[in-house]
Scaffold this motif. Structure first.
Motif, PDB file in Angstrom:
ATOM      1  N   LEU A  20      26.037   5.017  -1.654  1.00 35.25           N
ATOM      2  CA  LEU A  20      25.291   4.031  -2.647  1.00 35.25           C
ATOM      3  C   LEU A  20      24.139   4.823  -3.085  1.00 35.25           C
ATOM      4  CD1 LEU A  20      24.657   1.438  -4.039  1.00 35.25           C
ATOM      5  CD2 LEU A  20      23.498   0.726  -1.748  1.00 35.25           C
ATOM      6  N   TRP A  21      23.451   5.476  -2.542  1.00 37.90           N
ATOM      7  CA  TRP A  21      22.198   6.352  -2.716  1.00 37.90           C
ATOM      8  C   TRP A  21      22.635   7.647  -2.574  1.00 37.90           C
ATOM      9  CZ3 TRP A  21      17.390   4.691  -4.849  1.00 37.90           C
ATOM     10  CH2 TRP A  21      17.103   3.641  -5.056  1.00 37.90           C
ATOM     11  N   ALA A 120      23.496  11.444   3.675  1.00 40.35           N
ATOM     12  CA  ALA A 120      22.743  10.842   4.930  1.00 40.35           C
ATOM     13  C   ALA A 120      21.736  11.792   5.125  1.00 40.35           C
ATOM     14  CB  ALA A 120      23.509  10.604   5.997  1.00 40.35           C
ATOM     15  N   TRP A 121      22.018  13.066   4.850  1.00 37.21           N
ATOM     16  CA  TRP A 121      20.834  14.102   5.073  1.00 37.21           C
ATOM     17  C   TRP A 121      20.772  15.068   3.890  1.00 37.21           C
ATOM     18  CZ3 TRP A 121      16.834  15.565   7.184  1.00 37.21           C
ATOM     19  CH2 TRP A 121      16.507  16.951   7.454  1.00 37.21           C
ATOM     20  N   LEU A 122      19.599  15.145   3.182  1.00 39.09           N
ATOM     21  CA  LEU A 122      19.312  16.308   2.171  1.00 39.09           C
ATOM     22  C   LEU A 122      17.962  16.849   2.115  1.00 39.09           C
ATOM     23  CD1 LEU A 122      20.212  13.397  -0.638  1.00 39.09           C
ATOM     24  CD2 LEU A 122      21.837  15.087   0.073  1.00 39.09           C
ATOM     25  N   ARG A 171      12.921  16.215   2.015  1.00 32.84           N
ATOM     26  CA  ARG A 171      13.895  15.684   2.960  1.00 32.84           C
ATOM     27  C   ARG A 171      14.306  14.259   2.946  1.00 32.84           C
ATOM     28  NH1 ARG A 171      11.936  19.192   8.596  1.00 32.84           N
ATOM     29  NH2 ARG A 171      11.930  21.123   7.582  1.00 32.84           N
ATOM     30  N   TYR A 172      15.346  13.928   2.747  1.00 34.85           N
ATOM     31  CA  TYR A 172      15.865  12.644   2.845  1.00 34.85           C
ATOM     32  C   TYR A 172      16.761  12.413   4.348  1.00 34.85           C
ATOM     33  CZ  TYR A 172      14.717  12.949  -2.024  1.00 34.85           C
ATOM     34  OH  TYR A 172      14.014  12.819  -3.294  1.00 34.85           O
ATOM     35  N   THR A 178      21.309   1.890   3.243  1.00 35.72           N
ATOM     36  CA  THR A 178      20.110   1.189   2.319  1.00 35.72           C
ATOM     37  C   THR A 178      18.789   1.454   2.989  1.00 35.72           C
ATOM     38  OG1 THR A 178      20.405  -1.151   3.276  1.00 35.72           O
ATOM     39  CG2 THR A 178      21.564  -0.646   1.254  1.00 35.72           C
ATOM     40  N   GLU A 179      18.457   2.050   3.866  1.00 29.60           N
ATOM     41  CA  GLU A 179      17.321   2.562   4.699  1.00 29.60           C
ATOM     42  C   GLU A 179      17.332   4.016   4.681  1.00 29.60           C
ATOM     43  OE1 GLU A 179      14.729   2.360   8.761  1.00 29.60           O
ATOM     44  OE2 GLU A 179      16.457   0.954   8.615  1.00 29.60           O
ATOM     45  N   ILE A 180      16.214   4.618   3.731  1.00 31.62           N
ATOM     46  CA  ILE A 180      16.066   6.030   3.482  1.00 31.62           C
ATOM     47  C   ILE A 180      14.759   6.322   3.799  1.00 31.62           C
ATOM     48  CG2 ILE A 180      16.246   7.671   1.950  1.00 31.62           C
ATOM     49  CD1 ILE A 180      18.086   5.876  -0.133  1.00 31.62           C
TER      50      ILE A 180
END
Length: 219
Positions: A20-21, A120-122, A171-172, A178-180
């Motif tokens: 989604l994101w 989930a990790w960027l 960092r993401y 939906t929780e980033i």
């Protein structure tokens, strides 16, 4: 299965939307054909970098090291200011097709360090000079070179002389679809102390300017 395979399997089965994101926000939307409404088919001149900070896009948004939802309704990206530039550093700077002696050319140094398929990790890294960014010089030098000359790059300007620049990493990490969680780390690579203004920005894509009576969204 490890955690990433579990996320991908949940995505495949439609139980969780981990995509989604994601990193769907372009570094540069100015000068692209999707934003071209010129009568002559000249997107570079119709919507260049200089206009980008004061015009609303129609089909896209842009930002540095940013993310957005899959329909690009809500966007997040990095904003920077070194105290010397005439404008905020909010998007990648580059030359139009006519300004560059080898055509369209982005004059920035940024790197995508890591990414999980589920987003989930960027990790993203940008190198920002502490001296005033040489926008005018990059345009002037390249437009006067021929196709047989090498392009004039940001390194050629001396902007990184003496290692006077910052490494800015974003960092993401997703705790759920939906929780980033976002972490911004800045390292001064220069020999002296220097002030960097970090301006992370969250904004809605401007769809209400299209007409049709759509109201401005709110958080």
């Amino acid at each position: 299965m490890n955690a990433e395979r579990q996320r991908l399997e949940a995505q495949r089965q439609g139980r969780e939307d981990w995509r989604l994101w994601g990193p769907y926000l372009a570094e540069r939307s100015w000068g692209t054909v999707r934003e071209d409404y010129s009568g002559e088919g000249t997107p570079w001149e119709y919507f260049d970098h200089d206009q980008a900070r004061s015009r609303a896009y129609r089909w896209n948004e842009d930002g540095m090291g940013g993310i957005c939802d899959e329909q690009q309704r809500l966007c997040f990206s990095l904003g920077l200011w070194n105290g010397r530039d005439p404008i905020l550093k909010e998007r990648a700077f580059g030359l139009t097709g006519k300004q560059g002696n080898h055509g369209e050319d982005v004059k920035e140094y940024y790197f995508y360090l890591d990414a999980a398929p589920s987003h989930a990790w960027l990790r993203y890294l940008y190198k920002y000079p502490q001296t005033e960014y040489p926008y005018t010089r990059l345009i002037h030098e390249n437009v006067h070179r021929t196709r047989h000359d090498p392009p004039f790059s940001l390194l050629d300007t001396g902007a990184f002389q003496g290692d006077r620049y910052w490494d800015v990493e974003v960092r993401y990490a997703k705790a759920s679809p939906t929780e980033i969680h976002i972490q911004i780390i800045a390292h001064n690579r220069g020999p002296e102390a220097a002030t960097l203004h970090l301006l992370p920005t969250l904004w809605f894509r401007n769809t209400w300017s299209w007409g049709g009576g759509e109201e401005k969204p709110t958080l």
